[in-house]
Design a protein around this motif. Structure first.
Motif, PDB file in Angstrom:
ATOM      1  N   ALA A   3       0.839  -1.290   0.008  1.00  0.00           N
ATOM      2  CA  ALA A   3       0.158   0.100   0.119  1.00  0.00           C
ATOM      3  C   ALA A   3       0.717   1.081   0.086  1.00  0.00           C
ATOM      4  CB  ALA A   3      -0.927   0.022   1.216  1.00  0.00           C
ATOM      5  N   GLY A   4       0.695   2.116  -0.962  1.00  0.00           N
ATOM      6  CA  GLY A   4       1.474   3.267  -0.979  1.00  0.00           C
ATOM      7  C   GLY A   4       2.899   3.137  -1.092  1.00  0.00           C
ATOM      8  N   LYS A   5       3.603   4.181  -0.680  1.00  0.00           N
ATOM      9  CA  LYS A   5       5.125   3.919  -0.397  1.00  0.00           C
ATOM     10  C   LYS A   5       5.482   4.186   0.903  1.00  0.00           C
ATOM     11  CE  LYS A   5       6.887   5.183  -5.164  1.00  0.00           C
ATOM     12  NZ  LYS A   5       8.036   6.174  -5.831  1.00  0.00           N
ATOM     13  N   PRO A   6       5.646   3.115   1.462  1.00  0.00           N
ATOM     14  CA  PRO A   6       6.073   3.017   2.781  1.00  0.00           C
ATOM     15  C   PRO A   6       7.630   3.246   2.993  1.00  0.00           C
ATOM     16  CG  PRO A   6       5.720   1.003   2.234  1.00  0.00           C
ATOM     17  CD  PRO A   6       5.499   1.781   1.088  1.00  0.00           C
ATOM     18  N   PRO A   7       7.882   3.982   4.254  1.00  0.00           N
ATOM     19  CA  PRO A   7       9.253   4.290   4.481  1.00  0.00           C
ATOM     20  C   PRO A   7      10.149   2.978   4.280  1.00  0.00           C
ATOM     21  CG  PRO A   7       8.243   4.666   6.340  1.00  0.00           C
ATOM     22  CD  PRO A   7       7.265   4.194   5.467  1.00  0.00           C
ATOM     23  N   CYS A   8      11.378   2.998   3.735  1.00  0.00           N
ATOM     24  CA  CYS A   8      12.429   1.898   3.819  1.00  0.00           C
ATOM     25  C   CYS A   8      13.240   2.032   5.086  1.00  0.00           C
ATOM     26  CB  CYS A   8      13.087   1.729   2.481  1.00  0.00           C
ATOM     27  SG  CYS A   8      13.614   0.083   2.157  1.00  0.00           S
ATOM     28  N   HIS A   9      13.257   1.065   5.828  1.00  0.00           N
ATOM     29  CA  HIS A   9      14.155   0.993   7.058  1.00  0.00           C
ATOM     30  C   HIS A   9      15.169   0.127   7.023  1.00  0.00           C
ATOM     31  CE1 HIS A   9      10.329   2.678   9.683  1.00  0.00           C
ATOM     32  NE2 HIS A   9      10.963   3.659   8.984  1.00  0.00           N
ATOM     33  N   SER A  10      16.244   0.377   7.834  1.00  0.00           N
ATOM     34  CA  SER A  10      17.494  -0.476   7.911  1.00  0.00           C
ATOM     35  C   SER A  10      17.105  -1.810   8.344  1.00  0.00           C
ATOM     36  CB  SER A  10      18.675   0.148   8.656  1.00  0.00           C
ATOM     37  OG  SER A  10      18.145   0.179  10.157  1.00  0.00           O
ATOM     38  N   SER A  11      18.062  -2.744   8.249  1.00  0.00           N
ATOM     39  CA  SER A  11      17.713  -4.322   8.705  1.00  0.00           C
ATOM     40  C   SER A  11      17.491  -4.209  10.342  1.00  0.00           C
ATOM     41  CB  SER A  11      18.842  -4.956   8.387  1.00  0.00           C
ATOM     42  OG  SER A  11      18.555  -6.271   8.434  1.00  0.00           O
ATOM     43  N   ALA A  12      18.290  -3.265  10.929  1.00  0.00           N
ATOM     44  CA  ALA A  12      18.333  -3.315  12.542  1.00  0.00           C
ATOM     45  C   ALA A  12      16.958  -2.624  12.923  1.00  0.00           C
ATOM     46  CB  ALA A  12      19.413  -2.686  13.069  1.00  0.00           C
ATOM     47  N   LYS A  13      16.453  -1.737  12.252  1.00  0.00           N
ATOM     48  CA  LYS A  13      15.314  -0.910  12.654  1.00  0.00           C
ATOM     49  C   LYS A  13      14.030  -2.035  12.412  1.00  0.00           C
ATOM     50  CE  LYS A  13      12.815   2.843  13.321  1.00  0.00           C
ATOM     51  NZ  LYS A  13      12.712   3.349  14.285  1.00  0.00           N
ATOM     52  N   VAL A  14      14.017  -2.639  11.468  1.00  0.00           N
ATOM     53  CA  VAL A  14      13.115  -3.475  11.152  1.00  0.00           C
ATOM     54  C   VAL A  14      13.234  -4.884  12.077  1.00  0.00           C
ATOM     55  CG1 VAL A  14      12.288  -5.371   9.347  1.00  0.00           C
ATOM     56  CG2 VAL A  14      13.021  -3.187   8.754  1.00  0.00           C
TER      57      VAL A  14
END
Lengths: 240, 116
Positions: A3-14
């Motif tokens: 859905a939409g364009k979600p922010p892309c986070h770093s692996s550690a953040k995810v």
């Protein structure tokens, strides 16, 4: 799907986000695995045997079944297979999101595929698909670790805590947890409908399918839901 | 038959069922998440959870047996399950609904069993 364009986070953040979600998706595991430890002790199993069910199987309905009915021996084999078929479905639904993960990474993490972790992942992947494997580990590892610890604590606390009250409450832990997970699928009507159709259909269809109900009923409901959904989509397309 | 054999069989079969779909992860049937096959798998998984939950909460009773032996505790179970679902669907939070329902059920069971 995304859905939409979600922010892309770093692996550690995810991973951190997954670990945070593990609190809400995995809270029931505290109670469930304390109960599993207690049942193991009450049924005169060893700590090693009780803990092995958590470490190697990690499936609450199957663990309860094994711990409570292991004296039934061979009779449990078809029931074990029937209960494990759901993992085929859960894994198949997750596979498209994890198709880029190497076999050497996916194999040791397969134990984490349970309905709770599956629901957490599917809820997330419908909105965001960055680092899906890391997210699954973030949700799954804390839940798995807590389950192992709680199995030990439950076993040590032991059969002394067993009573009609704890037995009755244990019986409702899993239903409440899975129903809460189904609520997270809202407003995906087809998924929610399938869950409730399974719940409502179980006491009716068992009259026809008898011992094979757990194997036939879900697929029957899944098939009918897809047919209805396809018919509606076709009808919608025609009316436009 | 030893307990260890049953644990081993359950562990191996669980691993096999968990692993099998990943052998077919690149097939069109699984990669097309809007396709009929994928949706069939997904909905069947949900339906299986529903069946397991009914069997656990109501001890695998068929419909006639359930109606004949229906108790106030069964009604409470239904209300709590439905309530939990509605609250989670509305709030998007699992924890409060789960804990509240568990506490209500615990209170009812303690009352019924007289604190045994």
């Amino acid at each position: 799907m995304v859905a939409g364009k979600p922010p892309c986070h770093s692996s550690a953040k995810v991973f951190q986000e997954g670990a945070r979600d593990a609190i809400s998706f995995g809270v029931a595991f505290l109670f469930l695995y304390l109960s599993i430890g207690m049942v193991g002790a009450a049924q005169s199993l060893t700590l090693g045997q009780t803990l092995a069910t958590t470490l190697l199987i990690f499936s609450t309905p199957l663990q309860f079944l094994l711990l409570q009915n292991y004296n039934d021996g061979w009779l449990l084999i078809p029931v074990i297979l029937a209960l494990n078929v759901r993992f085929l479905l859960l894994s198949a639904a997750l596979a498209p999101y994890l198709k880029h993960v190497s076999t050497s990474n996916i194999l040791p993490s397969l134990i984490l595929i349970t309905p709770s972790i599956f629901t957490a992942c599917m809820t997330r992947f419908k909105q965001r698909t960055d680092h899906p494997f890391t997210y699954m580990l973030g949700v799954g590892l804390p839940i798995f670790a807590v389950s192992i610890v709680c199995t030990c604590i439950g076993f040590i606390a032991g059969a002394g805590l067993a009573s009609p009250v704890t037995t009755a409450v244990m019986m409702m832990l899993l239903p409440l947890q899975f129903t809460a997970l189904a609520g997270k699928h809202w407003p995906h009507y087809a998924e929610v409908s399938s869950y409730w159709l399974g719940f409502i259909g179980a006491p009716v269809l068992v009259l026809f399918f008898k011992d094979y109900s757990l194997l036939i009923t879900p697929f029957l409901i899944g098939g009918v839901t897809v047919l209805i959904e396809n018919a509606w989509t076709e009808q919608g397309a025609r009316s436009q | 038959m030893t307990v260890w054999f049953l644990i081993g069989f359950a562990a191996v079969s669980a691993l096999a069922f968990r692993a099998l779909p990943f052998a077919f992860k690149n097939t069109t049937a699984l990669t097309r998440t809007h396709g009929s096959f994928y949706r069939f798998i997904n909905y069947s998984a949900q339906a299986m959870l529903g069946v397991i939950i009914y069997d656990t909460a109501f001890n695998k009773q068929d419909a006639p047996s359930l109606m004949q032996q229906f108790e106030s505790l069964d009604a409470l179970k239904l209300i709590l399950l439905l309530g939990t679902f509605i609250v989670v669907a509305k709030t998007r939070k699992i924890l409060p609904a789960f804990l509240a329902s568990l506490m209500i059920y615990l209170t009812a069971v303690v009352y019924l069993y007289g604190g045994q």
